[in-house]
Write an enzyme that holds these catalytic residues in place. Structure first.
Site, short mmCIF file in Angstrom:
data_model
loop_
_atom_site.label_atom_id
_atom_site.label_comp_id
_atom_site.label_asym_id
_atom_site.label_seq_id
_atom_site.Cartn_x
_atom_site.Cartn_y
_atom_site.Cartn_z
N CYS A 1 0.88 -1.15 0.00
CA CYS A 1 0.00 0.00 0.00
C CYS A 1 0.92 1.21 0.00
O CYS A 1 1.17 1.80 1.04
CB CYS A 1 -0.88 0.01 1.24
SG CYS A 1 -1.88 -1.47 1.39
N VAL A 2 1.49 1.52 -1.13
CA VAL A 2 2.36 2.71 -1.25
C VAL A 2 1.93 3.50 -2.47
O VAL A 2 0.99 3.12 -3.16
CB VAL A 2 3.85 2.32 -1.36
CG1 VAL A 2 4.39 1.87 -0.03
CG2 VAL A 2 4.07 1.28 -2.42
#
Lengths: 351, 423
Positions: free
Chosen positions: B237-238
């Protein structure tokens, strides 16, 4: 019917405008109709397509000593001639003249939205001041290079005058401004990577797509030997802010920093503080914001006398994807505030 | 190790009574897919929507994208160690639904997801705008921790890709792609290795390698076919622009290009995966170890692809420096964070040895995108995803955002054709 000529205003100092040498360096800005001095060969090179309608002249000392007034006068005078292009110099190695060329071009570009170009030697101190905002064409280090400079400048003025797109610095011959612009190209990054590697392995020439920047190394301050009588501040790029992020610091690519008073606050609790930093799981930072901004630990050190005092204000921004340029700007501004408040030391925390 | 990819071209996706493929159309049984998602009791609600190229649809916030596949023969199962049984993948036959993907949607943390526009100016930045997406919108049960929600979403996405893939197990492929590192007889060809860096900073910056959390890896050598057959799974989740989705790993563009030139211009000797951890100790260990492996296998040159940005810039530079000091020529692939005006320096770290760099674009560039007729997910999350800001959602429902927010826009596997140039 002949095409309408594009209009050019040219900037010169007192010397190149043939008014005089150092003794005339104090003359305030004035504008003359038509081409003067180096403007004459420049006009010849532009031929029938463009016309130098006026020449802006100012003494180098006057400009250096009254930079704001001089710039204002230049902008006002130039605007009356409604040019399509503004060109300044060439300034060669002359520092004051270079700055006058750069500052005039920058202001005309910003205030009037007119394309601008100047020319100078690579070691002219004005180059690094203005190259990001202004096209600067390289010249030799002295007036002996005038003959070579004029056709280069006229070619560029022509392109600007005709509204043609300006290509890469290596194609157009201006000093790279360091502005990164996105483009779609014909081949994928993977294809380009393998090509580049093969060229490198074969010892063939290749061009990197991003020349490495040189980093400004910040020398560490000398250690504080005795902390007992010091004021220490907390500064963080970890995004710890009062609940609700009142200053709306961005989760990434921060455009600002904020300051908050923590006098009388001993602990950062989740009902009053949070992180606004994007790019990581904030669960642990939100559960206990002291994990990123160690206020509780600092209070303990303050209480047991290890440090004299924790400074009443902390500064915060978000490091996530924030440009180096913005970071330098924030750092400088925060440092000035801390210095003015006689803070002795700072603890910087990140994520 | 010989891998055959049986390519089944998918030109459309529709809901149907049965999950099957007919005339290049993927029909999806929505009920079955929802039931599959509901198997994970950490998810409270699941919905399935379809998004096709050219439709006025915006999918937001997207976590991962996965290409549906099925193993027809050969050892191992897809995504071994996670949803597949353990076994070495990369040989035999794998059928691929090319032109289709599973996209998982849900707001895990907010800032760490991205979006896909199926048409308009935003579509040119994302490879997922050009394919038929089966979108799983997954909601967590109350009080679920983000990391548990991430895992539920990751595994459900993989299961959905396997489920859809099964529909093409017995179909004759339109094309067969064969990947085999045949021996190179021309000893003058340079030996080239590919260094794939896996984001592993923790706190939802995770990648999985044969089911192992990449932060616990020592760099290791593998056959490129393993990557193409599901050994690497994204748990990230970047920032959307430069995380490698599972789709990107399965279709790694550096591997494909090195294969294309294998035996002609170079000798592709293998892939090394390494991690991108946060501590200096880990960075030193992993970059030492990866460089040593490259030297041990006798490589002349290496392509090093970064994942993420900022902190991993340091790993990229350490890898470059250490390999160049061994005499191995390197090319780096990175994106840039040059600021919205493009005037800042682009990387957080640099070494003079990094003289050959491929730039896949400035992630900070701001684009203005028109509203879309249909939103899958939650448009408001555009204001909190990395590269979005308060006011990113315009009054008309359009977006003003950095391209950082667009899935795969600056993919550092060199997947796309974007670059940044200095003016």
């Amino acid at each position: 019917m002949a095409q309408k000529k594009y209009r050019v205003v040219h900037y010169l100092n007192q010397f190149f405008a043939q008014i005089g040498g150092e003794e005339k360096a104090n003359i305030p800005p004035l504008i003359k109709e038509g081409a003067v001095g180096p403007g004459i060969p420049l006009q010849q090179a532009l031929g029938e397509e463009g016309e130098i309608v006026a020449t802006m002249i100012c003494g180098d000392n006057y400009f250096a000593e009254n930079i704001e007034a001089a710039v204002e006068k230049v902008v006002e005078s130039v605007s009356r001639y409604k040019p399509d292009v503004f060109v300044a110099g060439p300034a060669f190695t002359a520092g004051r003249y270079g700055i006058a060329c750069g500052a005039s071009c920058s202001a005309v570009s910003k205030k009037l939205g007119i394309p601008v170009v100047t020319a100078m030697y690579e070691e002219n101190p004005a180059l690094d001041l203005y190259r990001k905002e202004v096209y600067v064409i390289p010249t030799a280090d002295s007036v002996r290079g005038m003959k070579e400079a004029i056709p280069k400048m006229s070619g560029f003025v022509r392109k600007l005058g005709l509204g043609q797109e300006i290509g890469l610095p290596q194609e157009e011959g201006y000093f790279p401004r360091g502005i990164r612009v996105n483009q779609f190209v014909g081949r994928t990054g993977a294809e380009r990577a393998v090509d580049m590697l093969l060229s490198k392995l074969r010892g063939e020439p290749f061009q990197t797509e991003y020349p490495m920047p040189t980093f400004e190394l910040v020398p560490a301050s000398p250690a504080i030997r005795d902390l007992r009588s010091t004021t220490i501040a907390l500064v963080t790029s970890g995004g710890i802010v009062p609940l609700g992020n009142p200053d709306r610091i961005e989760a990434a690519s921060a455009s600002k920093f904020a300051e908050y008073n923590i006098a009388g606050v001993d602990d950062l609790t989740p009902d009053a503080y949070q992180t606004c930093h994007g790019g990581y799981d904030p669960t642990y930072a939100n559960d206990d914001p002291d994990r990123v901004l160690p206020l509780d630990a600092m209070r303990a050190l303050e209480k047991d006398g290890t440090i004299g005092k924790l400074y009443d204000v902390y500064y915060v921004t978000v490091g996530n994807a924030t440009s180096v340029a913005n970071s330098q700007k924030f750092g400088k501004a925060i440092a000035e505030k801390l210095k003015a408040a006689d803070v002795d030391g700072v603890i910087l925390t990140s994520t | 190790m010989r891998l055959e990819l049986g390519i089944i071209k998918i030109k459309d996706v529709q809901f149907g009574d049965e999950t099957i493929i007919e005339d290049s159309t993927l029909y999806v049984n929505k009920k079955e897919l929802i039931a599959l998602a509901r198997q994970d009791d950490r998810l409270s609600e699941a919905d399935v929507e379809l998004a096709r190229p050219g439709e006025e649809v915006r999918i937001i916030p997207v976590k991962d994208v996965i290409e549906p596949r099925v193993k027809v023969s050969g050892s191992g199962e897809l995504f071994p160690g996670l949803v597949g049984k353990m076994g070495t993948v990369g040989s035999g036959r794998t059928n691929v639904l090319r032109g289709a993907a599973v996209a998982t949607v849900g707001r895990i943390i907010g800032p760490q997801e991205g979006f896909i526009d199926m048409t308009g100016p935003g579509a040119q930045y994302s490879p997922f705008s050009q394919i038929n997406n089966v979108v799983l919108v997954l909601h967590p049960i109350d009080g679920l921790d983000p990391h548990a929600y991430e895992e539920a979403m990751r595994l459900t996405g993989l299961r959905a890709a396997v489920y859809l893939g099964k529909a093409c197990k017995d179909i004759a492929p339109d094309e067969l792609e064969v990947y085999e590192l045949s021996p190179v007889t021309d000893t003058t060809l340079p030996r080239v290795v590919y260094l794939s860096t896996l984001l592993s900073e923790g706190l939802l910056h995770d990648t999985w390698f044969y089911g192992v959390d990449a932060k616990k890896l020592l760099p290791t050598l593998l056959h490129p076919n393993e990557v193409m057959d599901g050994a690497i799974v994204s748990g990230n989740c970047v920032s959307a622009c430069d995380k490698h989705t599972t789709y990107h790993h399965l279709n790694d563009s550096v591997i494909k290009e090195l294969y294309r030139r294998h035996g002609k211009d170079l000798n592709f000797v293998g892939v090394i995966v390494t991690n991108l951890n946060v501590t200096l100790l880990d960075k030193e260990r992993s970059t030492d170890y990866a460089s040593k492996l490259v030297k041990l296998i006798g490589a002349d040159g290496a392509i090093i692809a970064e994942e993420g940005f900022g902190n991993p810039d340091t790993d990229l530079m350490m890898l470059c420096k250490k390999m160049e000091e061994y005499g191995i020529k390197t090319v780096l692939i990175t994106d840039e964070y040059a600021g919205q005006d493009g005037a800042s320096q682009s990387l957080a770290d640099a070494v003079p040895q990094a003289d050959a760099v491929i730039s896949v674009g400035n992630a900070n560039e701001v684009v203005t995108l028109p509203p879309m007729k249909h939103i899958i997910g939650d448009l408001k999350s555009a204001e909190v995803i990395s590269g979005g800001f308060v006011g990113s959602v315009t009054a008309s429902g359009g977006l003003s955002v950095e391209i950082q927010t667009i899935m795969g826009s600056t993919c550092q596997l060199g997947f796309g054709k974007l670059t940044a140039r200095g003016y």
